[in-house]
Enzyme design. Structure first.
Site, PDB file in Angstrom:
ATOM      1  N   ASP A   1       0.863  -1.166   0.000  1.00 17.87           N
ATOM      2  CA  ASP A   1       0.000   0.000   0.000  1.00 17.87           C
ATOM      3  C   ASP A   1       0.908   1.227   0.000  1.00 17.87           C
ATOM      4  O   ASP A   1       2.135   1.109  -0.183  1.00 17.87           O
ATOM      5  CB  ASP A   1      -0.969  -0.021   1.183  1.00 17.87           C
ATOM      6  CG  ASP A   1      -0.306   0.215   2.538  1.00 17.87           C
ATOM      7  OD1 ASP A   1       0.948   0.301   2.613  1.00 17.87           O
ATOM      8  OD2 ASP A   1      -1.040   0.311   3.536  1.00 17.87           O
ATOM      9  N   HIS A   2       0.326   2.390   0.197  1.00 16.65           N
ATOM     10  CA  HIS A   2       1.107   3.629   0.182  1.00 16.65           C
ATOM     11  C   HIS A   2       2.179   3.648   1.270  1.00 16.65           C
ATOM     12  O   HIS A   2       3.257   4.185   1.055  1.00 16.65           O
ATOM     13  CB  HIS A   2       0.181   4.844   0.320  1.00 16.65           C
ATOM     14  CG  HIS A   2      -0.731   4.754   1.509  1.00 16.65           C
ATOM     15  ND1 HIS A   2      -1.857   3.956   1.516  1.00 16.65           N
ATOM     16  CD2 HIS A   2      -0.677   5.343   2.726  1.00 16.65           C
ATOM     17  CE1 HIS A   2      -2.459   4.073   2.685  1.00 16.65           C
ATOM     18  NE2 HIS A   2      -1.761   4.905   3.442  1.00 16.65           N
TER      19      HIS A   2
ATOM     20  N   CYS B   1       3.166  -3.093   4.008  1.00 15.13           N
ATOM     21  CA  CYS B   1       2.340  -1.937   4.338  1.00 15.13           C
ATOM     22  C   CYS B   1       3.092  -1.158   5.413  1.00 15.13           C
ATOM     23  O   CYS B   1       4.265  -1.432   5.659  1.00 15.13           O
ATOM     24  CB  CYS B   1       0.925  -2.337   4.772  1.00 15.13           C
ATOM     25  SG  CYS B   1       0.766  -3.199   6.347  1.00 15.13           S
ATOM     26  N   GLY B   2       2.457  -0.196   6.043  1.00 15.16           N
ATOM     27  CA  GLY B   2       3.162   0.628   7.019  1.00 15.16           C
ATOM     28  C   GLY B   2       3.811  -0.172   8.127  1.00 15.16           C
ATOM     29  O   GLY B   2       4.988   0.006   8.441  1.00 15.16           O
ATOM     30  N   THR B   3       3.047  -1.076   8.738  1.00 17.94           N
ATOM     31  CA  THR B   3       3.582  -1.919   9.812  1.00 17.94           C
ATOM     32  C   THR B   3       3.782  -3.364   9.382  1.00 17.94           C
ATOM     33  O   THR B   3       4.456  -4.116  10.077  1.00 17.94           O
ATOM     34  CB  THR B   3       2.630  -1.939  11.025  1.00 17.94           C
ATOM     35  OG1 THR B   3       1.386  -2.516  10.615  1.00 17.94           O
ATOM     36  CG2 THR B   3       2.431  -0.539  11.600  1.00 17.94           C
TER      37      THR B   3
ATOM     38  N   ILE C   1       1.335  -5.393   9.476  1.00 13.09           N
ATOM     39  CA  ILE C   1       0.276  -6.119  10.178  1.00 13.09           C
ATOM     40  C   ILE C   1      -0.957  -6.285   9.296  1.00 13.09           C
ATOM     41  O   ILE C   1      -1.429  -7.400   9.082  1.00 13.09           O
ATOM     42  CB  ILE C   1      -0.085  -5.414  11.506  1.00 13.09           C
ATOM     43  CG1 ILE C   1       1.117  -5.402  12.442  1.00 13.09           C
ATOM     44  CG2 ILE C   1      -1.282  -6.095  12.161  1.00 13.09           C
ATOM     45  CD1 ILE C   1       0.958  -4.474  13.645  1.00 13.09           C
ATOM     46  N   GLY C   2      -1.477  -5.185   8.799  1.00 10.50           N
ATOM     47  CA  GLY C   2      -2.710  -5.247   8.017  1.00 10.50           C
ATOM     48  C   GLY C   2      -2.582  -6.105   6.777  1.00 10.50           C
ATOM     49  O   GLY C   2      -3.461  -6.927   6.477  1.00 10.50           O
TER      50      GLY C   2
ATOM     51  N   HIS D   1      10.280 -23.598   9.660  1.00 10.68           N
ATOM     52  CA  HIS D   1       9.263 -24.280  10.447  1.00 10.68           C
ATOM     53  C   HIS D   1       7.850 -24.119   9.918  1.00 10.68           C
ATOM     54  O   HIS D   1       7.008 -24.984  10.185  1.00 10.68           O
ATOM     55  CB  HIS D   1       9.298 -23.785  11.896  1.00 10.68           C
ATOM     56  CG  HIS D   1      10.536 -24.208  12.615  1.00 10.68           C
ATOM     57  ND1 HIS D   1      10.701 -23.998  13.962  1.00 10.68           N
ATOM     58  CD2 HIS D   1      11.673 -24.825  12.195  1.00 10.68           C
ATOM     59  CE1 HIS D   1      11.890 -24.471  14.334  1.00 10.68           C
ATOM     60  NE2 HIS D   1      12.491 -24.982  13.283  1.00 10.68           N
ATOM     61  N   ASN D   2       7.557 -23.013   9.226  1.00 11.96           N
ATOM     62  CA  ASN D   2       6.180 -22.731   8.821  1.00 11.96           C
ATOM     63  C   ASN D   2       5.963 -22.767   7.322  1.00 11.96           C
ATOM     64  O   ASN D   2       4.833 -22.631   6.867  1.00 11.96           O
ATOM     65  CB  ASN D   2       5.734 -21.369   9.357  1.00 11.96           C
ATOM     66  CG  ASN D   2       5.991 -21.223  10.837  1.00 11.96           C
ATOM     67  OD1 ASN D   2       6.795 -20.407  11.251  1.00 11.96           O
ATOM     68  ND2 ASN D   2       5.333 -22.034  11.648  1.00 11.96           N
TER      69      ASN D   2
ATOM     70  N   ARG E   1       7.256   1.317   7.409  1.00 10.68           N
ATOM     71  CA  ARG E   1       7.500   2.452   8.303  1.00 10.68           C
ATOM     72  C   ARG E   1       8.250   2.067   9.571  1.00 10.68           C
ATOM     73  O   ARG E   1       8.517   2.924  10.405  1.00 10.68           O
ATOM     74  CB  ARG E   1       6.170   3.111   8.662  1.00 10.68           C
ATOM     75  CG  ARG E   1       5.497   3.747   7.461  1.00 10.68           C
ATOM     76  CD  ARG E   1       4.186   4.404   7.825  1.00 10.68           C
ATOM     77  NE  ARG E   1       3.629   5.086   6.659  1.00 10.68           N
ATOM     78  CZ  ARG E   1       2.344   5.269   6.466  1.00 10.68           C
ATOM     79  NH1 ARG E   1       1.463   4.829   7.349  1.00 10.68           N
ATOM     80  NH2 ARG E   1       1.911   5.895   5.393  1.00 10.68           N
TER      81      ARG E   1
ATOM     82  N   ARG F   1       8.761 -32.929  11.284  1.00  7.83           N
ATOM     83  CA  ARG F   1       7.679 -32.630  12.230  1.00  7.83           C
ATOM     84  C   ARG F   1       6.983 -31.326  11.888  1.00  7.83           C
ATOM     85  O   ARG F   1       5.802 -31.141  12.187  1.00  7.83           O
ATOM     86  CB  ARG F   1       8.211 -32.611  13.655  1.00  7.83           C
ATOM     87  CG  ARG F   1       9.108 -31.437  13.995  1.00  7.83           C
ATOM     88  CD  ARG F   1       9.649 -31.566  15.425  1.00  7.83           C
ATOM     89  NE  ARG F   1      10.278 -30.367  15.883  1.00  7.83           N
ATOM     90  CZ  ARG F   1      11.540 -30.024  15.648  1.00  7.83           C
ATOM     91  NH1 ARG F   1      12.316 -30.832  14.932  1.00  7.83           N
ATOM     92  NH2 ARG F   1      12.046 -28.907  16.126  1.00  7.83           N
TER      93      ARG F   1
ATOM     94  N   ARG G   1       2.765 -30.152  11.101  1.00  6.22           N
ATOM     95  CA  ARG G   1       2.094 -28.982  11.677  1.00  6.22           C
ATOM     96  C   ARG G   1       1.520 -28.081  10.594  1.00  6.22           C
ATOM     97  O   ARG G   1       0.411 -27.566  10.736  1.00  6.22           O
ATOM     98  CB  ARG G   1       3.075 -28.233  12.572  1.00  6.22           C
ATOM     99  CG  ARG G   1       3.459 -29.068  13.782  1.00  6.22           C
ATOM    100  CD  ARG G   1       4.659 -28.552  14.505  1.00  6.22           C
ATOM    101  NE  ARG G   1       5.004 -29.460  15.590  1.00  6.22           N
ATOM    102  CZ  ARG G   1       6.201 -29.503  16.148  1.00  6.22           C
ATOM    103  NH1 ARG G   1       7.154 -28.699  15.729  1.00  6.22           N
ATOM    104  NH2 ARG G   1       6.440 -30.342  17.130  1.00  6.22           N
TER     105      ARG G   1
END
Length: 150
Positions: free
Chosen positions: A8-9, A65-67, A69-70, A98-99, A109, A132, A136
């Site tokens: 995003d911006h 994105c900025g963080t 998170i979103g 692992h994932n 940011r 393993r 998972r």
């Protein structure tokens, strides 16, 4: 390997840095936007790039994105995506080992350019350990099937 890029911006500047870095590394990428710092909604770009991954148009993704998170939340709504928000090298390595994360999410940011490039390099180069951990990851996929349908 082909990488789908999305932002995003708030992630635009770092995405441009990552694009140049991928070129240095010889990694092919497709830029799904956004293409400026004009305000946009991250779910639109996360969805477009995530769909490209699950449809086989790209192998993995780097979303910003900025963080972070979103865009990671939005990406993880797409069936087949395992997006990992990483702020350090260890998390990036473990998200692959692992994932088997197929999307790396970064905060434009909150991360400096050099750390972001180091995270990208480790994430791109680290294999999935299987064993393993595969059991998972398969359980996560089963939850996805049960909750989202086949």
């Amino acid at each position: 390997m082909k990488v789908a890029l999305a932002c995003d911006h708030g992630g635009f500047r770092l995405k441009e840095v990552i694009k140049s870095y991928l070129e240095e590394l010889g990694v092919e990428y497709v830029d799904y936007g956004t293409y400026s710092e004009d305000s946009v909604d991250y779910p639109d770009f996360a969805y477009k790039a995530a769909k490209a991954i699950v449809e086989g148009e790209a192998d993995r993704g780097i979303f910003i994105c900025g963080t972070g998170i979103g865009i990671s939340i939005a990406a993880n709504k797409v069936k087949g995506i395992r997006a990992a928000l990483c702020y350090n090298i260890y998390a990036a390595e473990m998200s692959r080992r692992h994932n088997n994360a197929n999307v790396l999410c970064l905060g434009g940011r909150v991360l400096g350019e050099e750390l972001a490039k180091a995270i990208v390099k480790v994430w791109l180069e680290t294999p999935f350990d299987g064993g393993r951990h595969e059991r998972r990851v398969n359980k996560i996929s089963q939850i996805e099937e049960n909750e989202c349908g086949g």
